[in-house]
Design an enzyme around this catalytic site. Sequence first.
Site, mmCIF file in Angstrom:
data_model
loop_
_atom_site.group_PDB
_atom_site.id
_atom_site.type_symbol
_atom_site.label_atom_id
_atom_site.label_comp_id
_atom_site.label_asym_id
_atom_site.label_seq_id
_atom_site.Cartn_x
_atom_site.Cartn_y
_atom_site.Cartn_z
ATOM 1 N N GLU A 65 0.932 -1.046 0.118
ATOM 2 C CA GLU A 65 0.119 0.051 -0.082
ATOM 3 C C GLU A 65 0.890 1.300 -0.146
ATOM 4 O O GLU A 65 1.678 1.499 1.151
ATOM 5 C CB GLU A 65 -0.996 0.065 1.110
ATOM 6 C CG GLU A 65 -1.993 -1.259 1.424
ATOM 7 C CD GLU A 65 -2.975 -1.202 0.287
ATOM 8 O OE1 GLU A 65 -3.288 -0.052 -0.197
ATOM 9 O OE2 GLU A 65 -3.387 -2.421 -0.034
ATOM 10 N N CYS B 199 -3.400 8.474 3.445
ATOM 11 C CA CYS B 199 -3.070 8.088 2.112
ATOM 12 C C CYS B 199 -4.031 8.259 0.940
ATOM 13 O O CYS B 199 -4.092 8.303 -0.005
ATOM 14 C CB CYS B 199 -2.618 6.609 2.264
ATOM 15 S SG CYS B 199 -3.800 5.718 3.014
HETATM 16 P P1 NAP Z 1 8.240 5.157 4.759
HETATM 17 O O1 NAP Z 1 9.301 6.000 5.324
HETATM 18 O O2 NAP Z 1 8.313 4.356 3.606
HETATM 19 O O3 NAP Z 1 8.150 3.969 6.097
HETATM 20 C C1 NAP Z 1 7.132 3.206 6.167
HETATM 21 C C2 NAP Z 1 7.610 2.007 6.971
HETATM 22 O O4 NAP Z 1 8.665 1.222 6.402
HETATM 23 C C3 NAP Z 1 8.130 2.206 8.455
HETATM 24 O O5 NAP Z 1 7.825 1.206 9.296
HETATM 25 C C4 NAP Z 1 9.781 2.181 7.961
HETATM 26 O O6 NAP Z 1 10.412 2.076 9.552
HETATM 27 C C5 NAP Z 1 9.970 1.142 7.353
HETATM 28 N N1 NAP Z 1 11.265 1.144 6.518
HETATM 29 C C6 NAP Z 1 11.799 2.153 6.113
HETATM 30 N N2 NAP Z 1 13.005 1.722 5.330
HETATM 31 C C7 NAP Z 1 12.675 0.431 5.540
HETATM 32 C C8 NAP Z 1 13.460 -0.609 4.591
HETATM 33 N N3 NAP Z 1 14.670 -0.400 4.033
HETATM 34 N N4 NAP Z 1 13.206 -1.819 4.948
HETATM 35 C C9 NAP Z 1 12.084 -2.333 5.628
HETATM 36 N N5 NAP Z 1 11.263 -1.360 6.252
HETATM 37 C C10 NAP Z 1 11.632 0.058 5.950
HETATM 38 O O7 NAP Z 1 6.727 5.623 4.913
HETATM 39 P P2 NAP Z 1 6.188 6.640 5.893
HETATM 40 O O8 NAP Z 1 6.836 7.869 5.838
HETATM 41 O O9 NAP Z 1 6.036 6.085 7.413
HETATM 42 O O10 NAP Z 1 4.473 6.659 5.663
HETATM 43 C C11 NAP Z 1 4.113 7.980 4.704
HETATM 44 C C12 NAP Z 1 3.810 7.264 3.366
HETATM 45 O O11 NAP Z 1 3.025 6.204 3.521
HETATM 46 C C13 NAP Z 1 2.844 8.014 2.574
HETATM 47 O O12 NAP Z 1 3.603 8.272 1.139
HETATM 48 C C14 NAP Z 1 1.724 7.488 2.357
HETATM 49 O O13 NAP Z 1 0.846 7.815 1.241
HETATM 50 C C15 NAP Z 1 1.824 6.168 2.643
HETATM 51 N N6 NAP Z 1 0.678 5.444 3.187
HETATM 52 C C16 NAP Z 1 -0.103 4.470 2.414
HETATM 53 C C17 NAP Z 1 -1.093 4.075 2.825
HETATM 54 C C18 NAP Z 1 -2.044 3.084 2.050
HETATM 55 O O14 NAP Z 1 -2.661 2.289 2.420
HETATM 56 N N7 NAP Z 1 -1.706 3.052 0.726
HETATM 57 C C19 NAP Z 1 -1.455 4.220 4.133
HETATM 58 C C20 NAP Z 1 -0.747 4.921 4.988
HETATM 59 C C21 NAP Z 1 0.583 5.766 4.555
HETATM 60 P P3 NAP Z 1 10.865 3.346 10.172
HETATM 61 O O15 NAP Z 1 9.818 4.223 10.557
HETATM 62 O O16 NAP Z 1 11.588 2.811 11.410
HETATM 63 O O17 NAP Z 1 12.092 4.067 9.207
#
Ligand code: NAP
Length: 521
Positions: free
Chosen positions: A257, A294
């Site tokens: 997602e 999102c």
């Molecule tokens: P993110 O930076 O991609 O982080 C998401 C998750 O991935 C966090 O738990 C993060 O851990 C982890 N992560 C980061 N680097 C990783 C790696 N190399 N390997 C494995 N896991 C890793 O996203 P975010 O900033 O938290 O969320 C915002 C984004 O999510 C927005 O773009 C939004 O549109 C999207 N979103 C989508 C939905 C949907 O249902 N489509 C819902 C909500 C949000 P850490 O926090 O420890 O870095």
Amino acid sequence: MTERLANHVCGRWQTGSGAGTALTDPVLGTELVRVDATGLDLAAAFAYARHTGGAALRALSYVQRAGLLEAALKVMQGQRDAYYEIATANSGTVKNDSAIDIDGGLFTLGQYAKMGLTLGDRHHLLDGEAVRLGKDPLFQSRHVLLPSRGVALFINAFNFPAWGLWEKAAPALLSGVPVIIKPATATAWLTQRMVKDVIDAGVLPPGALSVICGSSNGLLDQLQPFDLLSFTGSAETAELIRSHPAVTRHSVRVNIEADSLNSAWLLPGASAESVDLLVKEVAREMTVKSGQKCTAIRRVLVPEAQAGQIAEAISARLAKTTVGNPRNESVRMGALVSRAQLNSVREGLALLKQQAHVLHDGAAHALVDADPAVACCVGPTLLGLKDAAASDAADRVHTHEVFGPVATLVPYRDAQHALELIRRGQGSLVASLYGQDEAALTSAALELADSHGRVHIISPDVAAIQTGHGNVMPQSLHGGPGRAGGGEELGGLRALNFYHRRAAVQASTAVLDRLAPPAAA
Ligand code: NAP
């Protein structure tokens, strides 16, 4: 130093051996708690969940597992006040926004508990009827669905620490698959607290639910065949996850997602009432959870001739939004989750402003009860493209998601033009349509359904009862093709498909008849 939150793995609460990462209050800037996963034996954690948790869950029927969900729900309903306090402190959200996450999560869990009761006292599901494989009806094929004998690893985004946990865990546990959740670090506290309440109440079998807070280092390396990985977050991280060697080597089933540039479309010929519904919904979607959803509306498609009038109406609503400390009763919109997110929103705005002009400037909002030098608060900003020709020329509005209270008005010439512009988003979670002509709404919905996970139609007859452009209901599909990640979640019992393996059994009719489980209670 503040408390380090414990992780729950191998059936025990374990604190990491490092100093940990601090979680902060995005309004006051104070440190709240720390998370740390250093030194955990991840191989043992995954093996325990996979074998001990998996075996215990698979020994139960669907109805019994529905009972587990119900019991977990009851435990958490008694702790709602604590969850709201954590959300205010760690996410900086006003009460209504915390409710979307907390009560939304509990509602979703409750819905799956109810759905589970309809599946009966059985341990597998059937998919379709038996079909003949040749002329003779004696030898047939029938498809069965069995819970995957692995563990489901959830890596979640920061914006829904409660809902994000339960919208994934409810269908997994109901399916009979154990869960390891790794919440986003910035807001891990609420996820950890909910898991802690449920685990400490002893309502789930050992190994059914584990939580690892802190770095994701080494987690994906643990994945094995039959494990499942469900990720919510940015497109950049999604790319890394999809191509991780353990995922590709073991064909791990992955659900993504990711981010999305969702549209709201005022159809040509819309009545004044429909215009008003669009204006309200856009202003609401921009400000709920400070636009950190999102599913939030990012692009607002309006007929060129009406753009000026609509810009004024949305701006007038946004101007009334009080922004600041969520503890102040007069505040309607709280903070962004962190300074990093505030910076990212400012940078994204600067990027979009190179192609769009400002119709309502969020920077002009004075903060209530919050120090602008400390608080991660920002007012809502409405941007606009000058005319339909400018909509053709601009590309960033269709490619760059600003994860905050920001949307852009995109004028269009005619319905075909609007559809072309919406499709430039390359696949989104949701599009909402506004109008009163049922035939036009139906055909617009079918035009957009292939590039969206959900099409939400707001006509005047449902104005008072519609569930909201951005609200994800457990009955409906959540996910979207293309840049939205290509995933599918929820959608009622469809969510269970991800956690089951489908197999064809080819046998005599008498053998296949024995596959049919007893009728649902
Ligand atoms: P993110 O930076 O991609 O982080 C998401 C998750 O991935 C966090 O738990 C993060 O851990 C982890 N992560 C980061 N680097 C990783 C790696 N190399 N390997 C494995 N896991 C890793 O996203 P975010 O900033 O938290 O969320 C915002 C984004 O999510 C927005 O773009 C939004 O549109 C999207 N979103 C989508 C939905 C949907 O249902 N489509 C819902 C909500 C949000 P850490 O926090 O420890 O870095």
